[in-house]
Design a protein around this motif. Structure first.
Motif, PDB file in Angstrom:
ATOM      1  N   GLY B   1       0.811  -1.193   0.000  1.00 24.45           N
ATOM      2  CA  GLY B   1       0.000   0.000   0.000  1.00 24.45           C
ATOM      3  C   GLY B   1       0.854   1.256   0.000  1.00 24.45           C
ATOM      4  N   GLN B   2       0.205   2.373  -0.043  1.00 28.07           N
ATOM      5  CA  GLN B   2       0.920   3.645  -0.046  1.00 28.07           C
ATOM      6  C   GLN B   2       1.373   3.957   1.367  1.00 28.07           C
ATOM      7  N   GLN B   3       2.687   4.054   1.529  1.00 25.75           N
ATOM      8  CA  GLN B   3       3.223   4.255   2.862  1.00 25.75           C
ATOM      9  C   GLN B   3       4.330   5.282   2.868  1.00 25.75           C
ATOM     10  N   VAL B   4       4.436   5.932   4.011  1.00 26.19           N
ATOM     11  CA  VAL B   4       5.555   6.823   4.276  1.00 26.19           C
ATOM     12  C   VAL B   4       6.177   6.357   5.593  1.00 26.19           C
ATOM     13  N   MET B   5       7.421   5.959   5.533  1.00 26.03           N
ATOM     14  CA  MET B   5       8.100   5.418   6.711  1.00 26.03           C
ATOM     15  C   MET B   5       9.141   6.406   7.200  1.00 26.03           C
ATOM     16  N   GLN B   6       9.213   6.557   8.514  1.00 23.91           N
ATOM     17  CA  GLN B   6      10.209   7.445   9.103  1.00 23.91           C
ATOM     18  C   GLN B   6      11.052   6.696  10.110  1.00 23.91           C
ATOM     19  N   ILE B   7      12.320   7.023  10.153  1.00 29.30           N
ATOM     20  CA  ILE B   7      13.220   6.521  11.181  1.00 29.30           C
ATOM     21  C   ILE B   7      14.143   7.625  11.633  1.00 29.30           C
ATOM     22  N   PRO B   8      14.561   7.609  12.900  1.00 29.90           N
ATOM     23  CA  PRO B   8      14.124   6.680  13.934  1.00 29.90           C
ATOM     24  C   PRO B   8      12.760   7.090  14.496  1.00 29.90           C
ATOM     25  N   GLN B   9      12.180   6.246  15.342  1.00 25.32           N
ATOM     26  CA  GLN B   9      10.910   6.588  15.957  1.00 25.32           C
ATOM     27  C   GLN B   9      11.130   7.573  17.099  1.00 25.32           C
ATOM     28  N   TYR B  10      12.258   7.391  17.804  1.00 24.72           N
ATOM     29  CA  TYR B  10      12.607   8.267  18.915  1.00 24.72           C
ATOM     30  C   TYR B  10      14.065   8.692  18.775  1.00 24.72           C
ATOM     31  N   GLN B  11      14.369   9.877  19.256  1.00 24.00           N
ATOM     32  CA  GLN B  11      15.755  10.336  19.299  1.00 24.00           C
ATOM     33  C   GLN B  11      15.920  11.235  20.521  1.00 24.00           C
ATOM     34  N   HIS B  12      16.864  10.834  21.386  1.00 20.89           N
ATOM     35  CA  HIS B  12      17.182  11.648  22.556  1.00 20.89           C
ATOM     36  C   HIS B  12      18.569  12.229  22.353  1.00 20.89           C
ATOM     37  N   VAL B  13      18.713  13.518  22.469  1.00 25.78           N
ATOM     38  CA  VAL B  13      20.009  14.145  22.274  1.00 25.78           C
ATOM     39  C   VAL B  13      20.285  15.121  23.410  1.00 25.78           C
ATOM     40  N   GLN B  14      21.561  15.410  23.594  1.00 30.09           N
ATOM     41  CA  GLN B  14      21.960  16.476  24.503  1.00 30.09           C
ATOM     42  C   GLN B  14      21.886  17.793  23.733  1.00 30.09           C
ATOM     43  N   GLU B  15      21.527  18.820  24.433  1.00 27.46           N
ATOM     44  CA  GLU B  15      21.477  20.125  23.787  1.00 27.46           C
ATOM     45  C   GLU B  15      22.822  20.428  23.139  1.00 27.46           C
ATOM     46  N   GLY B  16      22.773  20.879  21.897  1.00 27.24           N
ATOM     47  CA  GLY B  16      23.993  21.165  21.169  1.00 27.24           C
ATOM     48  C   GLY B  16      24.386  20.078  20.169  1.00 27.24           C
ATOM     49  N   GLU B  17      23.848  18.877  20.371  1.00 21.76           N
ATOM     50  CA  GLU B  17      24.123  17.798  19.425  1.00 21.76           C
ATOM     51  C   GLU B  17      23.242  17.955  18.189  1.00 21.76           C
ATOM     52  N   ASP B  18      23.652  17.292  17.111  1.00 23.06           N
ATOM     53  CA  ASP B  18      22.866  17.325  15.883  1.00 23.06           C
ATOM     54  C   ASP B  18      21.811  16.224  15.893  1.00 23.06           C
ATOM     55  N   PHE B  19      20.830  16.384  15.022  1.00 25.73           N
ATOM     56  CA  PHE B  19      19.717  15.426  14.927  1.00 25.73           C
ATOM     57  C   PHE B  19      19.323  15.267  13.465  1.00 25.73           C
ATOM     58  N   THR B  20      19.044  14.024  13.063  1.00 28.93           N
ATOM     59  CA  THR B  20      18.577  13.769  11.708  1.00 28.93           C
ATOM     60  C   THR B  20      17.438  12.757  11.737  1.00 28.93           C
ATOM     61  N   THR B  21      16.401  13.013  10.961  1.00 28.82           N
ATOM     62  CA  THR B  21      15.321  12.059  10.765  1.00 28.82           C
ATOM     63  C   THR B  21      15.183  11.796   9.277  1.00 28.82           C
ATOM     64  N   TYR B  22      14.850  10.543   8.954  1.00 26.61           N
ATOM     65  CA  TYR B  22      14.796  10.113   7.563  1.00 26.61           C
ATOM     66  C   TYR B  22      13.384   9.659   7.205  1.00 26.61           C
ATOM     67  N   CYS B  23      13.020   9.915   5.973  1.00 24.07           N
ATOM     68  CA  CYS B  23      11.675   9.624   5.493  1.00 24.07           C
ATOM     69  C   CYS B  23      11.766   8.884   4.165  1.00 24.07           C
ATOM     70  N   ASN B  24      11.040   7.782   4.043  1.00 22.09           N
ATOM     71  CA  ASN B  24      11.029   7.013   2.799  1.00 22.09           C
ATOM     72  C   ASN B  24       9.607   6.732   2.363  1.00 22.09           C
ATOM     73  N   SER B  25       9.367   6.952   1.072  1.00 26.21           N
ATOM     74  CA  SER B  25       8.038   6.713   0.514  1.00 26.21           C
ATOM     75  C   SER B  25       8.035   5.437  -0.310  1.00 26.21           C
ATOM     76  N   SER B  26       6.880   4.792  -0.347  1.00 24.68           N
ATOM     77  CA  SER B  26       6.747   3.567  -1.139  1.00 24.68           C
ATOM     78  C   SER B  26       6.624   3.887  -2.630  1.00 24.68           C
ATOM     79  N   THR B  27       6.439   5.163  -2.943  1.00 24.85           N
ATOM     80  CA  THR B  27       6.295   5.551  -4.340  1.00 24.85           C
ATOM     81  C   THR B  27       6.902   6.926  -4.559  1.00 24.85           C
ATOM     82  N   THR B  28       7.174   7.246  -5.806  1.00 23.85           N
ATOM     83  CA  THR B  28       7.706   8.562  -6.145  1.00 23.85           C
ATOM     84  C   THR B  28       6.674   9.637  -5.824  1.00 23.85           C
ATOM     85  N   LEU B  29       7.147  10.709  -5.225  1.00 27.90           N
ATOM     86  CA  LEU B  29       6.252  11.786  -4.817  1.00 27.90           C
ATOM     87  C   LEU B  29       6.466  13.030  -5.667  1.00 27.90           C
ATOM     88  N   SER B  30       5.408  13.777  -5.873  1.00 24.85           N
ATOM     89  CA  SER B  30       5.540  15.048  -6.588  1.00 24.85           C
ATOM     90  C   SER B  30       6.193  16.100  -5.692  1.00 24.85           C
TER      91      SER B  30
END
Lengths: 116, 119
Positions: B1-30
């Motif tokens: 089915g049509q899905q959008v997946m994100q990782i990670p589900q949770y992220q704990h960081v210390q103030e000043g650290e960097d953060f990245t979240t990733y997103c993947n789609s099951s299909t090409t998006l406009s």
């Protein structure tokens, strides 16, 4: 400019009772969405309107849920009868069209429903 | 089915650290959109990416759209306590209408990444 307005903000009902939510989108926005959001999850689309037409209601549990958007402006979402599992936040959002695609969605504050 | 997946589900960081979240789609998006939801609040739009390989910046936030327009990322440099919240990506999926035509307005959200920042 007023944002998306939803009411009520909170609702507590007993199971098997009916409940209705109301949404007034941003003026001029032809697209209206109703989403359901459970704690810790992303919004899940229930129904999407383009003006007064429901163009996507495939995820709306039609045995108990109904929605309408008379005159293509404000909208109501109804549940009858409510079940314990319907407890969630119900979000309304609206957007407009620009160059053949929807612009960003503007969300209302949501209605937090608790079924006891 | 049509899905959008994100990782990670949770992220704990210390103030000043960097953060990245990733997103993947099951299909090409406009296009792909990013939203932020503060605790107890509602999703608020951050940005929309349209072009393949597009990169946009908002102060400490950098958004990227993949070359194949199926994935995206949000990177926050030097996190602050005000960055706390859940970050969602969302993409418009095609839907066949009742009259037989196809529209692209089904805005589908990922499950989000919950960011907590420890001072």
């Amino acid at each position: 400019e007023a944002g998306v307005v939803q009411s009520p903000r909170y609702k507590i009902i007993e199971k098997k009772q009916p409940v209705a939510f109301w949404c007034n989108p941003i003026s001029g926005h032809n697209t209206l969405y109703w989403y359901l959001q459970n704690l810790g999850q992303g919004p899940e689309l229930l129904i999407r309107y383009e003006n007064e037409e429901a163009v996507d209601d495939s995820q709306l549990p039609k045995d108990r849920f109904s929605a309408e958007r008379l005159k293509g402006v404000d909208s109501t979402l109804k549940i009858q009868p409510a079940e314990l599992g319907d407890s969630a936040v119900y979000l309304c959002a609206s957007s407009s069209w620009y160059r053949g695609r929807n612009t960003e969605a503007f969300f209302g504050q949501g209605t937090r429903l608790t079924v006891v | 089915g049509q899905q959008v997946m994100q990782i990670p589900q949770y992220q704990h960081v210390q103030e000043g650290e960097d953060f990245t979240t990733y997103c993947n789609s099951s299909t090409t998006l406009s296009n792909i959109q990013w939203y932020k939801q503060r605790p107890g609040g509602h999703p608020v739009f951050l940005i929309q990416l349209v072009k393949s390989g597009e990169v946009k910046k908002q102060k400490r936030l950098t958004f990227q759209f993949g070359e194949a327009k199926k994935n995206s990322s949000l990177h926050i440099t030097a996190t602050q306590t005000t960055d706390v919240g859940t970050y969602f990506c969302a993409g418009p999926f095609p839907v066949r209408g009742n009259a037989g035509g196809t529209s692209y307005g089904k805005l589908t959200f990922g499950q989000g990444t919950i960011l907590t920042v420890h001072p």
